[in-house]
Each structure stands twice: as structure tokens, then as C-alpha cells.
Motif scaffolding. Sequence first.
Motif, short mmCIF file in Angstrom:
data_model
loop_
_atom_site.label_atom_id
_atom_site.label_comp_id
_atom_site.label_asym_id
_atom_site.label_seq_id
_atom_site.Cartn_x
_atom_site.Cartn_y
_atom_site.Cartn_z
N LEU A 142 0.82 -1.21 0.00
CA LEU A 142 0.00 0.00 0.00
C LEU A 142 0.85 1.26 0.00
O LEU A 142 0.62 2.20 -0.77
CB LEU A 142 -0.93 -0.02 1.22
CG LEU A 142 -1.81 1.24 1.43
CD1 LEU A 142 -2.81 1.37 0.29
CD2 LEU A 142 -2.52 1.17 2.77
N LEU A 143 1.86 1.29 0.84
CA LEU A 143 2.72 2.46 0.94
C LEU A 143 3.58 2.63 -0.32
O LEU A 143 3.84 3.76 -0.76
CB LEU A 143 3.60 2.37 2.18
CG LEU A 143 2.83 2.42 3.52
CD1 LEU A 143 3.77 2.18 4.69
CD2 LEU A 143 2.11 3.75 3.68
N LEU A 147 3.53 5.80 -2.60
CA LEU A 147 4.77 6.51 -2.91
C LEU A 147 4.94 6.65 -4.42
O LEU A 147 5.37 7.70 -4.91
CB LEU A 147 5.95 5.75 -2.31
CG LEU A 147 7.33 6.38 -2.51
CD1 LEU A 147 7.38 7.78 -1.88
CD2 LEU A 147 8.42 5.49 -1.92
N LYS A 148 4.57 5.61 -5.17
CA LYS A 148 4.67 5.69 -6.63
C LYS A 148 3.72 6.76 -7.17
O LYS A 148 4.05 7.50 -8.09
CB LYS A 148 4.33 4.33 -7.25
CG LYS A 148 4.51 4.29 -8.77
CD LYS A 148 4.26 2.91 -9.31
CE LYS A 148 4.54 2.85 -10.82
NZ LYS A 148 3.74 3.79 -11.59
N GLN A 149 2.51 6.84 -6.58
CA GLN A 149 1.57 7.88 -7.01
C GLN A 149 2.14 9.27 -6.77
O GLN A 149 2.05 10.14 -7.65
CB GLN A 149 0.25 7.73 -6.24
CG GLN A 149 -0.57 6.51 -6.63
CD GLN A 149 -1.85 6.42 -5.83
OE1 GLN A 149 -2.22 7.34 -5.09
NE2 GLN A 149 -2.52 5.29 -5.95
N TYR A 150 2.74 9.46 -5.59
CA TYR A 150 3.33 10.77 -5.29
C TYR A 150 4.48 11.08 -6.26
O TYR A 150 4.61 12.21 -6.73
CB TYR A 150 3.84 10.81 -3.86
CG TYR A 150 2.75 11.01 -2.83
CD1 TYR A 150 1.81 12.01 -2.97
CD2 TYR A 150 2.66 10.18 -1.71
CE1 TYR A 150 0.80 12.20 -2.03
CE2 TYR A 150 1.66 10.36 -0.76
CZ TYR A 150 0.73 11.37 -0.93
OH TYR A 150 -0.26 11.54 -0.01
N HIS A 154 4.59 14.01 -8.82
CA HIS A 154 5.71 14.96 -8.77
C HIS A 154 6.30 15.15 -10.16
O HIS A 154 6.57 16.29 -10.60
CB HIS A 154 6.76 14.45 -7.80
CG HIS A 154 7.90 15.40 -7.58
ND1 HIS A 154 9.01 15.43 -8.40
CD2 HIS A 154 8.10 16.35 -6.63
CE1 HIS A 154 9.84 16.36 -7.97
NE2 HIS A 154 9.31 16.94 -6.91
N THR A 155 6.49 14.04 -10.88
CA THR A 155 7.04 14.11 -12.24
C THR A 155 6.09 14.86 -13.17
O THR A 155 6.50 15.71 -13.96
CB THR A 155 7.29 12.71 -12.78
OG1 THR A 155 8.21 12.02 -11.93
CG2 THR A 155 7.86 12.76 -14.19
#
Length: 464
Positions: A142-143, A147-150, A154-155
Motif C-alpha cells: 500500500l505504501l 509513494l509511486k503515485q506521489y 511529482h514528475t
Amino acid sequence: MADSLNADLSCPICIDFFIEPVSLECGHNFCRDCILNAWAQSDHASRNSCPQCRRESGWLDIRSNRLLASIVEGFQRLWHSEPAAPELSLKCHLHQQDIGLFCSDDLQLICRACWRSEEHRNHGCTAIKNAYKVCKANSIQLLQDKLKQYRDTHTATGLKISETLEHTNRLQDQITAEFAELQHFLQQREQDLIQRLRATAESAINQLVENMALISKRSALVEQALEDIQSMQEKTQLLMEIKGILQRCDLETNPALKTPKLNLGEFNGPLQYTVWKQMLNIISPAPAPLTLDSESASLDLVLSKDHTMVKGRSKLKAFPHNPKRFSNYGCVLAQEGFTSGKHYWEVSVESIDEWIVGAAKESIDRHSTIELTPSNGFWILRKWNGNIYGPHHAKESECHQNMNLQKVGICVDYEGGQVSFYNADDMTHLYTSTDRFTEKIYPFFLPFLESVTKEVLKVFHLKL
């Protein structure tokens, strides 16, 4: 020693005892599911790397490590046969029973009485010893996903910043180019006026110089005659020659010659206004002299003879069926449509309380009651209850309250995908709608008529 062996028999990814351990070409070991899940999230389709040494490996390089599986199984039997360290005895504060279950829905430790209660009856519950690894793996997953979504966001935000800067620079270059064109025009007109002024002044000065030369010549003749008369002592001689002396002086000619006049009207008139009128020849887009399309006008509208004004019809007339004619709203299109470039026009709305103006694509539904939104092919500005709204009049961000708008300016940038609206009296920007145009766009007018005795909406024609 037990702690060191425990670490050697643990997967580097899930940090727990190996389950179905596999080996890579580099010799590092992982749980089968752990390495497969790690590679499934990788961007590489055919080759992946070891999470520990980063050496590349393929899906076919994975080999089951049965020896390691046997060692792990043996160690676990030995480890469980040793007396376990005393664990804290957890009690449920509701039922005072030992806590031995974990609710995966609420992520909460519970007792068996809680499990049977209404609150957790349909929830997934497992024993604590079995829930640890699943909970840990799920939490990590889940984390990691979050983190990948963030990171992706960000990109994407960084790319948006770059696009915004690039778009801003293009607009800045465009603004600079358009003002440079105006400045060049003004400078050229300034130089033209100055050159004409200097040429006119030079011609006048040359004439005055010629006058001065002629005056000097005539002055010399008068001076010579005066000297001759003063030098004559004989009375008879003076009387005999006086007529000839005076005739040589041309005394009847007025010494004040007619001087040329400067054309002050050209150089001392309303220069700025004159140049402003001339500037309209280079302004693009300039206000377009639109005419209304009678074939598209709904039956309750009547157009003026020059097709620039519209009012309500007091008595409906029978017209031949025309698929271009609106039957859903009392509206009308302009005859002129656009498939490229920038176009600007103005609409006088001072004599009507409520209206809609803007642009519409050619293929709009003209016979059904639909929302006048961009998704339906309308890009509009409306006045309703004294307020000015964009296409979605329920949004406060698109509202200009209690605005006394007399004339609306509309600009279509076909390639740029924009329809912008302005207060045409001072060119204050009101709203811009963005889209992608793929067909012909027509100016659109919808007056909410309360009177049938006066023309209430007018296409503005700039007359200079």
C-alpha cells in the motif's frame, strides 16, 4: 547466533522467513512472490535486476532453491520447539478476553467476542501469528503504491511547470512581436510626418531666401538712386535725370513680398487620432463586420434589413422547413464561420437585460433542448439575474456580479483552441473557454426577449 541465522534465512524484500525461496543468477535469494511482485512493478519488460546487487536477470533465470527451503523449514521447527519468549498478555477492554485475532478490515486487534459481534461479523479476521506477514506485506504494498503515485504526480507536476514556462515564453514572444509591429508602424508614421514637415519647411525657406535676394537687389537699386540724387549739384541736371533714376528703383513694387504658408492642418491637427485610424489597417484581428444568418434564426426572431440587429417577432410566420433553423432556442448564428486564424467581433447588449453570446460549432443540435456547454459545442458568456457567467453558470468562479456590461467583445483563436470574452468598452478580460476545434465555428447569439417593439441585440460594426 540465532539472530544471525534468522537474518540469513529471511527474504531481503519482506524481511521474513523465506517462503518458496528462489535464487537468481547472481546467487541472491528471495521469496518467489516477493521477487515476482518487485519485477512486476518494474518498467523493464524483458530484463530486471537483483534488488541487492542490481545485476540484470530475466524471468527465466529464476530457480527454486529447495535446499534453502529445507533449511528454513528445519530452522522454523527448531525455533518453534524452543521455549518462546513470554509475550505480553493483551486483554480486550470491551470483553476482558485474550486478544488473539486481527481484523484486516479495521486493522485492529480483537478478541473472539469482538469477532462474533455485529461490528466485525462480516470482516476478515485471522490469527495474530498468521496476520503478521500478510499485514506487513499489504502495508508495504500500500505504501509503495502511494509513494509511486506521489512520485508520478511529482514528475507530472514538473512537466506541467515546464509546459507552463514554455507556453508563457511563447506568449511573451507573441506580445513582444505584436507591440513591435505597432511600434514600427508608429515610428514609420512619425518619420513620414517629420520628413513631410521638413520638406514643406525647406520649400518655404527656399522661397523666403529668394525673396530676401530680390529685396537685397531692389534695396541696392534704391541706395544707388539715393546716392546719385544726393551727389547732383546742378539743378537742371537733377530735374532732367530724376525720372530715369526713380524708374530704375521700381518704386511702385511693394517691398513686402508674399511669403509661403505652412500647411498647419496636416501637422498640427489630431495626429494621434489620425494615426490610430490608419493603424486599423495593420491590427489583427480587427472587429469583424458580421451579419446574421436569416436561415438559422428561430421563428420567433426577426432580423433587420441589413442583418445586423435582431428583435422578437410579434406574430409567427410560416417559413419553409430548413434544417439550419433553430427550433430549440430563440437564437441565431452569423453568416460568417471560421476554420482557422484569430477572429474578433463585438455585440451591443445595452438594450437587453438577459442574453447569451459566444461561438458554436457547425454540427450543434438545433432541434433539441440541450445545455449550452463546450461538451455540446457551445462556448458562451451569459447574463442572468444581473450577473455575468461563463458556460457553467452555477460556478461562483465564473461569475461577475452586478456588472453593467454594454458591449461584449468575443475573440476566437482557432489553432489555440480558445474563445475569450471582454468588456468591449475598456477590453477588460472576463472569461476564456478552452477546447480543441475540429470543425467550422460560428458566432452565436441568443437574446432573451421581453419586447417585440425594439431591436434589442446588435452586431457592432466599427465605422471610421
